[in-house]
Design a protein around this motif. Structure first.
Motif, PDB file in Angstrom:
ATOM      1  N   LEU A  89      -4.270  10.813 -10.577  1.00  0.00           N
ATOM      2  CA  LEU A  89      -4.848  11.369  -9.371  1.00  0.00           C
ATOM      3  C   LEU A  89      -4.456  10.511  -8.177  1.00  0.00           C
ATOM      4  N   SER A  90      -3.992  11.124  -7.104  1.00  0.00           N
ATOM      5  CA  SER A  90      -3.581  10.399  -5.917  1.00  0.00           C
ATOM      6  C   SER A  90      -4.693  10.434  -4.881  1.00  0.00           C
ATOM      7  N   HIS A  91      -5.086   9.265  -4.419  1.00  0.00           N
ATOM      8  CA  HIS A  91      -6.081   9.142  -3.365  1.00  0.00           C
ATOM      9  C   HIS A  91      -5.359   8.774  -2.085  1.00  0.00           C
ATOM     10  N   PHE A  92      -5.799   9.334  -0.981  1.00  0.00           N
ATOM     11  CA  PHE A  92      -5.095   9.037   0.252  1.00  0.00           C
ATOM     12  C   PHE A  92      -5.574   7.728   0.871  1.00  0.00           C
ATOM     13  N   HIS A  93      -6.871   7.530   0.963  1.00  0.00           N
ATOM     14  CA  HIS A  93      -7.427   6.339   1.599  1.00  0.00           C
ATOM     15  C   HIS A  93      -8.166   5.489   0.569  1.00  0.00           C
ATOM     16  N   ALA A  94      -8.121   4.168   0.787  1.00  0.00           N
ATOM     17  CA  ALA A  94      -8.924   3.254  -0.026  1.00  0.00           C
ATOM     18  C   ALA A  94      -9.476   2.163   0.880  1.00  0.00           C
ATOM     19  N   VAL A  95     -10.697   1.774   0.606  1.00  0.00           N
ATOM     20  CA  VAL A  95     -11.306   0.620   1.246  1.00  0.00           C
ATOM     21  C   VAL A  95     -11.692  -0.323   0.131  1.00  0.00           C
ATOM     22  N   VAL A  96     -11.240  -1.576   0.241  1.00  0.00           N
ATOM     23  CA  VAL A  96     -11.628  -2.591  -0.732  1.00  0.00           C
ATOM     24  C   VAL A  96     -12.453  -3.644  -0.007  1.00  0.00           C
ATOM     25  N   CYS A  97     -13.665  -3.843  -0.501  1.00  0.00           N
ATOM     26  CA  CYS A  97     -14.559  -4.872   0.017  1.00  0.00           C
ATOM     27  C   CYS A  97     -14.554  -5.994  -1.016  1.00  0.00           C
ATOM     28  N   ILE A  98     -13.982  -7.141  -0.632  1.00  0.00           N
ATOM     29  CA  ILE A  98     -13.735  -8.186  -1.616  1.00  0.00           C
ATOM     30  C   ILE A  98     -14.326  -9.517  -1.183  1.00  0.00           C
ATOM     31  N   ASP A  99     -14.840 -10.244  -2.169  1.00  0.00           N
ATOM     32  CA  ASP A  99     -15.180 -11.652  -2.007  1.00  0.00           C
ATOM     33  C   ASP A  99     -14.811 -12.343  -3.313  1.00  0.00           C
ATOM     34  N   HIS A 100     -15.205 -13.582  -3.463  1.00  0.00           N
ATOM     35  CA  HIS A 100     -14.801 -14.323  -4.658  1.00  0.00           C
ATOM     36  C   HIS A 100     -15.597 -13.935  -5.902  1.00  0.00           C
ATOM     37  N   GLU A 115     -12.122   4.791  -3.242  1.00  0.00           N
ATOM     38  CA  GLU A 115     -10.963   5.656  -3.037  1.00  0.00           C
ATOM     39  C   GLU A 115     -11.453   7.015  -2.559  1.00  0.00           C
ATOM     40  N   PHE A 116     -10.836   7.517  -1.491  1.00  0.00           N
ATOM     41  CA  PHE A 116     -11.247   8.768  -0.883  1.00  0.00           C
ATOM     42  C   PHE A 116     -10.173   9.822  -1.101  1.00  0.00           C
ATOM     43  N   ALA A 117     -10.581  10.962  -1.625  1.00  0.00           N
ATOM     44  CA  ALA A 117      -9.692  12.110  -1.829  1.00  0.00           C
ATOM     45  C   ALA A 117     -10.455  13.361  -1.413  1.00  0.00           C
ATOM     46  N   GLU A 118      -9.762  14.478  -1.359  1.00  0.00           N
ATOM     47  CA  GLU A 118     -10.419  15.734  -1.000  1.00  0.00           C
ATOM     48  C   GLU A 118     -11.555  16.070  -1.953  1.00  0.00           C
ATOM     49  N   SER A 119     -11.413  15.657  -3.194  1.00  0.00           N
ATOM     50  CA  SER A 119     -12.417  15.987  -4.206  1.00  0.00           C
ATOM     51  C   SER A 119     -13.628  15.061  -4.184  1.00  0.00           C
ATOM     52  N   GLY A 120     -13.586  13.995  -3.391  1.00  0.00           N
ATOM     53  CA  GLY A 120     -14.714  13.081  -3.320  1.00  0.00           C
ATOM     54  C   GLY A 120     -14.290  11.626  -3.281  1.00  0.00           C
ATOM     55  N   SER A 154      -3.415   4.756  -3.905  1.00  0.00           N
ATOM     56  CA  SER A 154      -3.792   5.020  -2.510  1.00  0.00           C
ATOM     57  C   SER A 154      -2.616   4.859  -1.557  1.00  0.00           C
ATOM     58  N   HIS A 155      -2.597   5.723  -0.545  1.00  0.00           N
ATOM     59  CA  HIS A 155      -1.525   5.707   0.448  1.00  0.00           C
ATOM     60  C   HIS A 155      -1.845   4.812   1.634  1.00  0.00           C
TER      61      HIS A 155
END
Length: 120
Positions: free
Chosen positions: A2-13, A20-25, A69-70
């Motif tokens: 499945l291809s997701h267009f947008h991704a946000v990664v919130c990272i710490d140690h 991951e955001f796609a049309e389906s959710g 993600s793109h």
């Protein structure tokens, strides 16, 4: 895959949350480093910033989750976000052009502010 267009990664140690955001959710992944628990601090008088560097296995697991993600936004409140961006540039260069930004964000403050707005 499945291809997701947008991704946000919130990272710490301690963990990385990949959204991951796609049309389906939205799909969420929680990635934990396998080689340690909690915060690690340098011994008094030692050289360096006092921050432990993330293991290659941890950062590799995060980049693996980002592959579909793109466009990628990397956020966090500490140095892990910058370490991830550097790791991607150095070890997964095909993923580097997909990074749209690296931003300092305190996730707890965002959640608290969002909840306060919801209660109004």
């Amino acid at each position: 895959m499945l291809s997701h267009f947008h991704a946000v990664v919130c990272i710490d140690h301690a963990e990385a949350l990949v959204f991951e955001f796609a049309e389906s959710g939205v799909t969420e992944h929680r990635i934990l480093p396998k080689d340690r628990q909690g915060n690690i601090h340098h011994k008094a008088g030692s050289m360096g910033s006092g921050h432990a560097h993330d293991s290659k296995a941890y950062l590799t697991a995060v980049t693996d989750a980002l592959q579909p993600s793109h466009e990628i936004l990397i956020v966090g409140h500490g140095t892990a976000k910058d370490e991830l961006a550097s790791f991607i540039r150095d070890h997964v260069p095909a993923l580097a052009p997909r990074i749209m930004g690296v931003e300092t964000v305190d996730p707890k403050a965002v959640i608290t502010e969002t909840y306060a707005e919801y209660l109004k």
